[in-house]
Design a protein around this motif. Structure first.
Motif, short mmCIF file in Angstrom:
data_model
loop_
_atom_site.label_atom_id
_atom_site.label_comp_id
_atom_site.label_asym_id
_atom_site.label_seq_id
_atom_site.Cartn_x
_atom_site.Cartn_y
_atom_site.Cartn_z
N HIS A 99 45.22 38.16 40.47
CA HIS A 99 46.35 37.26 40.25
C HIS A 99 46.24 36.37 41.00
CE1 HIS A 99 49.04 35.06 37.96
NE2 HIS A 99 48.59 35.10 37.78
N GLU A 100 46.75 36.23 42.36
CA GLU A 100 47.11 35.59 42.93
C GLU A 100 46.00 34.74 43.36
OE1 GLU A 100 48.94 36.33 47.50
OE2 GLU A 100 49.75 37.41 46.20
N ALA A 112 46.61 30.83 35.36
CA ALA A 112 45.71 32.20 35.05
C ALA A 112 46.63 33.24 34.02
CB ALA A 112 45.79 32.97 36.87
N TYR A 113 46.09 33.67 33.44
CA TYR A 113 46.51 35.68 33.13
C TYR A 113 45.44 36.06 32.66
CZ TYR A 113 49.53 32.08 30.78
OH TYR A 113 50.47 30.96 30.29
N ILE A 114 46.03 37.47 33.70
CA ILE A 114 44.54 38.42 34.16
C ILE A 114 44.71 39.39 33.62
CG2 ILE A 114 46.10 39.12 36.13
CD1 ILE A 114 42.95 38.61 37.62
N THR A 115 44.33 40.43 33.96
CA THR A 115 44.19 41.71 32.87
C THR A 115 43.15 42.56 32.94
OG1 THR A 115 44.32 42.95 30.87
CG2 THR A 115 43.27 41.07 30.44
N PRO A 116 43.59 43.88 33.92
CA PRO A 116 42.23 44.66 33.84
C PRO A 116 41.25 44.85 32.18
CG PRO A 116 44.30 45.78 33.12
CD PRO A 116 44.38 44.80 32.99
N THR A 117 40.00 45.47 32.92
CA THR A 117 39.28 46.12 31.72
C THR A 117 39.11 46.88 31.56
OG1 THR A 117 37.03 45.16 32.93
CG2 THR A 117 38.34 43.45 32.10
N ALA A 125 39.60 41.33 33.84
CA ALA A 125 39.02 39.85 32.70
C ALA A 125 40.42 38.10 33.04
CB ALA A 125 39.14 40.45 32.13
N ALA A 126 39.57 37.45 32.89
CA ALA A 126 41.34 36.26 33.22
C ALA A 126 40.64 35.24 31.83
CB ALA A 126 40.82 35.72 34.64
N ALA A 127 41.64 34.77 31.42
CA ALA A 127 41.88 33.46 30.95
C ALA A 127 42.75 32.28 31.32
CB ALA A 127 42.86 33.81 29.25
N ILE A 128 42.12 31.40 31.09
CA ILE A 128 42.16 30.00 31.89
C ILE A 128 42.93 29.39 30.80
CG2 ILE A 128 42.32 28.06 33.46
CD1 ILE A 128 42.10 31.32 34.53
N THR A 129 44.62 28.69 31.13
CA THR A 129 44.75 27.80 30.11
C THR A 129 45.16 26.57 30.86
OG1 THR A 129 47.32 28.49 30.32
CG2 THR A 129 45.84 29.38 28.92
N ASN A 130 45.26 25.43 30.00
CA ASN A 130 45.82 24.23 30.49
C ASN A 130 47.51 24.05 30.63
OD1 ASN A 130 46.04 22.77 28.77
ND2 ASN A 130 44.29 21.66 28.78
N ILE A 132 49.05 22.20 28.61
CA ILE A 132 49.48 22.20 27.48
C ILE A 132 49.53 23.54 26.32
CG2 ILE A 132 50.29 19.84 27.26
CD1 ILE A 132 47.31 19.81 25.88
N GLY A 133 48.87 24.94 26.73
CA GLY A 133 48.63 25.77 26.18
C GLY A 133 47.09 26.31 26.54
N GLU A 134 45.93 25.36 26.06
CA GLU A 134 44.59 25.54 25.52
C GLU A 134 43.96 26.44 26.93
OE1 GLU A 134 44.69 20.34 23.61
OE2 GLU A 134 43.84 21.18 26.06
N MET A 135 43.10 26.57 25.90
CA MET A 135 42.13 28.04 26.15
C MET A 135 40.95 27.13 27.66
SD MET A 135 42.02 31.05 27.30
CE MET A 135 42.48 31.68 25.78
N CYS A 136 41.04 27.25 28.65
CA CYS A 136 40.32 26.64 29.68
C CYS A 136 39.01 27.41 29.70
CB CYS A 136 40.13 25.89 30.36
SG CYS A 136 42.21 24.62 30.37
N ALA A 137 39.12 28.14 30.06
CA ALA A 137 37.81 29.28 31.02
C ALA A 137 38.50 30.45 30.58
CB ALA A 137 37.64 29.28 31.85
N VAL A 138 36.92 32.13 30.60
CA VAL A 138 37.54 33.07 30.39
C VAL A 138 36.38 34.05 30.96
CG1 VAL A 138 37.59 34.85 28.70
CG2 VAL A 138 38.50 33.06 27.63
N ALA A 139 36.52 34.34 31.95
CA ALA A 139 35.59 34.80 32.59
C ALA A 139 35.68 36.63 32.92
CB ALA A 139 35.38 33.97 33.57
N SER A 140 35.26 37.39 33.37
CA SER A 140 35.12 38.65 34.10
C SER A 140 34.57 38.77 35.43
CB SER A 140 34.91 40.56 32.90
OG SER A 140 33.43 39.73 32.11
N GLY A 141 35.34 39.40 36.33
CA GLY A 141 34.90 39.13 37.34
C GLY A 141 34.38 41.57 38.24
N ALA A 142 33.76 41.00 38.93
CA ALA A 142 33.38 42.96 40.11
C ALA A 142 34.92 43.33 40.52
CB ALA A 142 32.37 42.68 40.47
N ASP A 143 35.00 41.65 41.88
CA ASP A 143 36.24 41.43 41.99
C ASP A 143 36.70 40.37 42.40
OD1 ASP A 143 34.76 39.57 44.12
OD2 ASP A 143 33.87 41.48 45.11
N LYS A 144 37.76 40.06 42.96
CA LYS A 144 38.80 38.92 43.39
C LYS A 144 38.21 37.64 43.20
CE LYS A 144 40.13 39.30 47.17
NZ LYS A 144 42.14 39.52 48.41
#
Length: 166
Positions: A99-100, A112-117, A125-130, A132-144
């Protein structure tokens, strides 16, 4: 109650050491048994770096200052260490580190909002907002680093490297 727990009265002690820094001890109890955890906190303007030692185990935790629940995070960290839930502790630390790392790579105004999968191949997994709270991106990754690269690609940001700047 077979698991070690930090008594409620000691939770306020944890809050004080996170505010001022220094070294303290904290009782950790279960049924008729109790032991002592040693906490050493170094506090600066932005973070509190904490080293917790319980019996022969020692782990480090870094917390962002300003979170009103930090003393509860530290309490949970001590209890996990005392109850030998080191796997849970390692996962929590990896999640905090990811997250950092992700937050530092985002442009201003993004959160950034991050959570384990449940998937071992992509444990973050992470969700990114701007702002004003609009969703900008969602992704999951193998490492940071993989997570940062995928998020930056979805946001249309250049990947930094070899002297380049986004």
């Amino acid at each position: 109650m077979s698991a070690y727990q930090v008594p409620l009265g000691s939770v306020m002690l944890l809050q004080q050491v996170l505010e001022k820094g220094g070294t303290t001890t904290c009782p950790v109890r279960r049924q008729q048994d109790w032991d002592i955890a040693t906490i050493d906190a170094e506090v600066n303007q932005d973070t509190a770096s904490v080293r917790v030692e319980f019996k022969s185990l020692a782990r480090r935790l870094r917390l962002q200052r300003g979170d009103s629940a930090n003393h509860l995070h530290l309490r949970d960290f001590i209890q996990d260490l005392a109850n030998d839930r080191s796997d849970a502790v390692a996962k929590a630390l990896a999640l905090m580190d990811a997250h950092e790392h992700l937050s530092a790579s985002l442009p201003d105004g993004h959160v950034a909002y991050i959570t384990p999968t449940p998937w071992p191949a992509t444990p973050f997994a992470a969700a990114i907002t701007n702002n004003i709270g609009e969703m900008c991106a969602v992704a999951s990754g193998a490492d940071k680093d993989d997570l940062v690269a995928k998020v930056r690609a979805k946001l249309g940001l250049a990947v930094e490297g070899n002297g380049e700047q986004a």
